[in-house]
Design a protein around this motif. Sequence first.
Motif, PDB file in Angstrom:
ATOM      1  N   LYS A 199       0.790  -1.233   0.000  1.00  0.00           N
ATOM      2  CA  LYS A 199       0.000   0.000   0.000  1.00  0.00           C
ATOM      3  C   LYS A 199       0.825   1.288   0.000  1.00  0.00           C
ATOM      4  N   PRO A 200       1.868   1.427   0.836  1.00  0.00           N
ATOM      5  CA  PRO A 200       2.647   2.687   0.793  1.00  0.00           C
ATOM      6  C   PRO A 200       3.245   2.961  -0.586  1.00  0.00           C
ATOM      7  N   ALA A 201       3.798   1.920  -1.218  1.00  0.00           N
ATOM      8  CA  ALA A 201       4.375   2.106  -2.553  1.00  0.00           C
ATOM      9  C   ALA A 201       3.299   2.391  -3.586  1.00  0.00           C
ATOM     10  N   LEU A 202       2.124   1.784  -3.428  1.00  0.00           N
ATOM     11  CA  LEU A 202       1.041   2.029  -4.380  1.00  0.00           C
ATOM     12  C   LEU A 202       0.568   3.479  -4.319  1.00  0.00           C
ATOM     13  N   LEU A 203       0.499   4.043  -3.122  1.00  0.00           N
ATOM     14  CA  LEU A 203       0.086   5.441  -3.013  1.00  0.00           C
ATOM     15  C   LEU A 203       1.118   6.359  -3.643  1.00  0.00           C
TER      16      LEU A 203
END
Length: 282
Positions: free
Chosen positions: A203-207
């Motif tokens: 999730k952090p990388a996707l954002l």
Amino acid sequence: MSTSPPSLPLVIPPPPRRPLSSLWTVRAPINRRAYWVLALTGLIAPLLGWAMLAAWGGLDPTFLPAPASVLSKTWIWLTENDLMRDMGISIYRVVAGFVLSAVFALPLGLLIGSYRSVQALLEPLTDFIRYMPAVAFIPLVMLWIGIDEGSKIAIIFIGTFFQMVLMVAEDVRRVPAAQVEAAQTMGANRAELIEKVILPSAKPALLDTLRITMGWAWTYLVVAELVAANSGLGYAILRAQRFLQTDTIFAGIIVIGLIGLATDQAFRWLHRRAFPWLYLKG
């Protein structure tokens, strides 16, 4: 009679050199005041250089208008020529194209990054299409969709979708294999691996990927508004080009840059709010 080897002199390594300032220490945090001073310096210094170059008088204002002239044109555009309407329609086109791209790219990239079979099936095709310039699709988009708002949104979609798919897939592949193997050992099935292991870890990388591709969506705005547009910031820039209204071109570029900067900072704020543990000082 045994002989012991000669003892070597004890070498004490010199103490590590302390950095002169934390500003030049690799990946060291800096205080908030220093950050904002440097950020404002980075923004203001180019403007001062531009103003000095324009005040020098050696350049034709047609090619490089003064900042005051651009500011005046922006004010006229705002008060007399409906800048807010142009901003609104451009923001709508960018956001619509970006959201449509994310709706399809996120699940597809998740599948490509999770399953080697899907990667083999779709990644070469995606790699092939993403190198095609979005502007080359304009005749086909006009033929298939027409010249209304849908065609402009489609151009932004084409410009961001394929890049986003591959970036999402790469984010998913960066999830440590140890986490997946541990979940499999505990009996997790495929759906649980994706829902409870891969997706939360990525999730952090996707954002961050969404933040970067939002910037790309804005770069395709002018291309999108080539398609029979009569409003929008990109259209205003293209119209000003025909009449050598360089101050309007600069004004439009700066307005797009300010909107993009605000959007980028909003994504950064959201990232900090959603994943505060990534910003804890060690």
